[in-house]
Design a protein around this motif. Structure first.
Motif, PDB file in Angstrom:
ATOM      1  N   ILE A  34     -64.809 -26.751  -3.075  1.00  0.00           N
ATOM      2  CA  ILE A  34     -64.484 -25.342  -3.300  1.00  0.00           C
ATOM      3  C   ILE A  34     -65.212 -24.488  -2.262  1.00  0.00           C
ATOM      4  O   ILE A  34     -64.617 -23.609  -1.631  1.00  0.00           O
ATOM      5  CB  ILE A  34     -64.858 -24.911  -4.729  1.00  0.00           C
ATOM      6  CG1 ILE A  34     -63.983 -25.638  -5.752  1.00  0.00           C
ATOM      7  CG2 ILE A  34     -64.729 -23.396  -4.889  1.00  0.00           C
ATOM      8  CD1 ILE A  34     -64.448 -25.470  -7.195  1.00  0.00           C
ATOM      9  N   ALA A  35     -66.502 -24.744  -2.075  1.00  0.00           N
ATOM     10  CA  ALA A  35     -67.304 -23.969  -1.124  1.00  0.00           C
ATOM     11  C   ALA A  35     -66.744 -24.061   0.290  1.00  0.00           C
ATOM     12  O   ALA A  35     -66.776 -23.084   1.041  1.00  0.00           O
ATOM     13  CB  ALA A  35     -68.759 -24.453  -1.156  1.00  0.00           C
ATOM     14  N   ASP A  36     -66.218 -25.218   0.649  1.00  0.00           N
ATOM     15  CA  ASP A  36     -65.652 -25.420   1.982  1.00  0.00           C
ATOM     16  C   ASP A  36     -64.207 -24.942   2.090  1.00  0.00           C
ATOM     17  O   ASP A  36     -63.590 -25.077   3.144  1.00  0.00           O
ATOM     18  CB  ASP A  36     -65.726 -26.900   2.368  1.00  0.00           C
ATOM     19  CG  ASP A  36     -67.157 -27.377   2.583  1.00  0.00           C
ATOM     20  OD1 ASP A  36     -68.060 -26.521   2.753  1.00  0.00           O
ATOM     21  OD2 ASP A  36     -67.368 -28.611   2.579  1.00  0.00           O
ATOM     22  N   GLY A  37     -63.646 -24.415   0.999  1.00  0.00           N
ATOM     23  CA  GLY A  37     -62.276 -23.901   1.018  1.00  0.00           C
ATOM     24  C   GLY A  37     -61.203 -24.966   0.938  1.00  0.00           C
ATOM     25  O   GLY A  37     -60.029 -24.678   1.134  1.00  0.00           O
ATOM     26  N   LYS A  38     -61.581 -26.199   0.651  1.00  0.00           N
ATOM     27  CA  LYS A  38     -60.601 -27.281   0.556  1.00  0.00           C
ATOM     28  C   LYS A  38     -59.886 -27.281  -0.792  1.00  0.00           C
ATOM     29  O   LYS A  38     -58.782 -27.795  -0.910  1.00  0.00           O
ATOM     30  CB  LYS A  38     -61.278 -28.627   0.801  1.00  0.00           C
ATOM     31  CG  LYS A  38     -61.788 -28.753   2.227  1.00  0.00           C
ATOM     32  CD  LYS A  38     -62.527 -30.046   2.449  1.00  0.00           C
ATOM     33  CE  LYS A  38     -63.026 -30.105   3.886  1.00  0.00           C
ATOM     34  NZ  LYS A  38     -63.899 -31.238   4.120  1.00  0.00           N
ATOM     35  N   ILE A  39     -60.522 -26.725  -1.806  1.00  0.00           N
ATOM     36  CA  ILE A  39     -59.900 -26.484  -3.109  1.00  0.00           C
ATOM     37  C   ILE A  39     -59.917 -24.978  -3.311  1.00  0.00           C
ATOM     38  O   ILE A  39     -60.965 -24.341  -3.194  1.00  0.00           O
ATOM     39  CB  ILE A  39     -60.659 -27.186  -4.254  1.00  0.00           C
ATOM     40  CG1 ILE A  39     -60.542 -28.699  -4.118  1.00  0.00           C
ATOM     41  CG2 ILE A  39     -60.119 -26.730  -5.610  1.00  0.00           C
ATOM     42  CD1 ILE A  39     -61.332 -29.465  -5.177  1.00  0.00           C
ATOM     43  N   THR A  58     -69.824 -32.543  -9.819  1.00  0.00           N
ATOM     44  CA  THR A  58     -69.704 -33.963  -9.490  1.00  0.00           C
ATOM     45  C   THR A  58     -69.134 -34.131  -8.076  1.00  0.00           C
ATOM     46  O   THR A  58     -68.583 -35.170  -7.762  1.00  0.00           O
ATOM     47  CB  THR A  58     -68.812 -34.699 -10.511  1.00  0.00           C
ATOM     48  OG1 THR A  58     -67.518 -34.061 -10.540  1.00  0.00           O
ATOM     49  CG2 THR A  58     -69.434 -34.679 -11.888  1.00  0.00           C
ATOM     50  N   GLY A  59     -69.258 -33.082  -7.274  1.00  0.00           N
ATOM     51  CA  GLY A  59     -68.770 -33.128  -5.906  1.00  0.00           C
ATOM     52  C   GLY A  59     -67.710 -32.081  -5.604  1.00  0.00           C
ATOM     53  O   GLY A  59     -67.465 -31.756  -4.434  1.00  0.00           O
ATOM     54  N   THR A  60     -67.077 -31.557  -6.627  1.00  0.00           N
ATOM     55  CA  THR A  60     -66.006 -30.582  -6.423  1.00  0.00           C
ATOM     56  C   THR A  60     -66.530 -29.263  -5.884  1.00  0.00           C
ATOM     57  O   THR A  60     -65.833 -28.566  -5.137  1.00  0.00           O
ATOM     58  CB  THR A  60     -65.238 -30.363  -7.745  1.00  0.00           C
ATOM     59  OG1 THR A  60     -64.768 -31.631  -8.204  1.00  0.00           O
ATOM     60  CG2 THR A  60     -64.062 -29.436  -7.559  1.00  0.00           C
ATOM     61  N   SER A  61     -67.751 -28.895  -6.232  1.00  0.00           N
ATOM     62  CA  SER A  61     -68.301 -27.620  -5.757  1.00  0.00           C
ATOM     63  C   SER A  61     -68.292 -27.538  -4.231  1.00  0.00           C
ATOM     64  O   SER A  61     -67.978 -26.491  -3.664  1.00  0.00           O
ATOM     65  CB  SER A  61     -69.723 -27.410  -6.282  1.00  0.00           C
ATOM     66  OG  SER A  61     -69.695 -27.163  -7.656  1.00  0.00           O
TER      67      SER A  61
END
Length: 174
Positions: free
Chosen positions: A83-88, A77-80
């Motif tokens: 995560i991919a960008d290293g923000k999570i 829902t947008g979290t991926s």
């Protein structure tokens, strides 16, 4: 089948429900492969961050994980992208040892600073809350919930659980 400009939801629901679940294996495999190709760059970026990516049971994506296990998948829902960008930040491959003043310490000796900690551990046995209500003797007679029986029908979902008058109705996809 579910898409903008596609069939009305009530028609799509009836169409999906009219097929035996095992009939959908081939369609789910093809859809999963096509979606993975469209999301190739995102999936590679997730892998690079340590996110465990898989194609589901027999390459069927989330469908059979939902039907057989009632979990084990994540619908983006947008979290991926975060995560991919290293923000999570995520941590896999080692169990949690303890909390620290600044985050988490893992059994492999690594530490992860964190402002917020979210446990995404999945689901347990869907029958557990029923045990508390009906007691141990009746609980021992309850059929499994989730998974597919030999005919490809959901175990214990929207049907009697093996004890007269005791039914299970869980949400999620149905």
């Amino acid at each position: 089948i579910y898409s903008e400009g596609g069939l009305p939801t009530d028609i799509a629901d009836r169409l999906i429900a009219s097929f035996p679940h095992y009939f959908n294996v081939g369609m789910a495999q093809r859809s999963t492969k096509a979606i993975a190709e469209l999301d190739k760059d995102l999936l590679e970026a997730l892998r690079a961050q340590g996110f465990n990516v898989n194609s589901g049971i027999q390459g069927t994506g989330f469908l059979f994980l939902a039907l057989k296990k009632g979990g084990g998948f994540y619908l983006d829902t947008g979290t991926s992208r975060l995560i991919a960008d290293g923000k999570i930040k995520i941590k896999t491959g080692s169990s949690l040892e303890s909390f620290t003043e600044k985050g988490l310490k893992f059994e492999d000796g690594s530490e992860l600073p964190a402002d917020v900690i979210i446990f995404a551990t999945g689901l347990g046995d869907a029958r557990a809350p029923i045990r508390e209500v009906v007691g141990e003797e009746i609980f021992k007679r309850i059929n499994p919930i989730w998974g597919l029986n030999s005919e490809g029908e959901l175990n214990g979902m929207w049907r009697e659980l093996g004890v007269k008058g005791l039914w299970s109705m869980l949400g999620m996809l149905y």
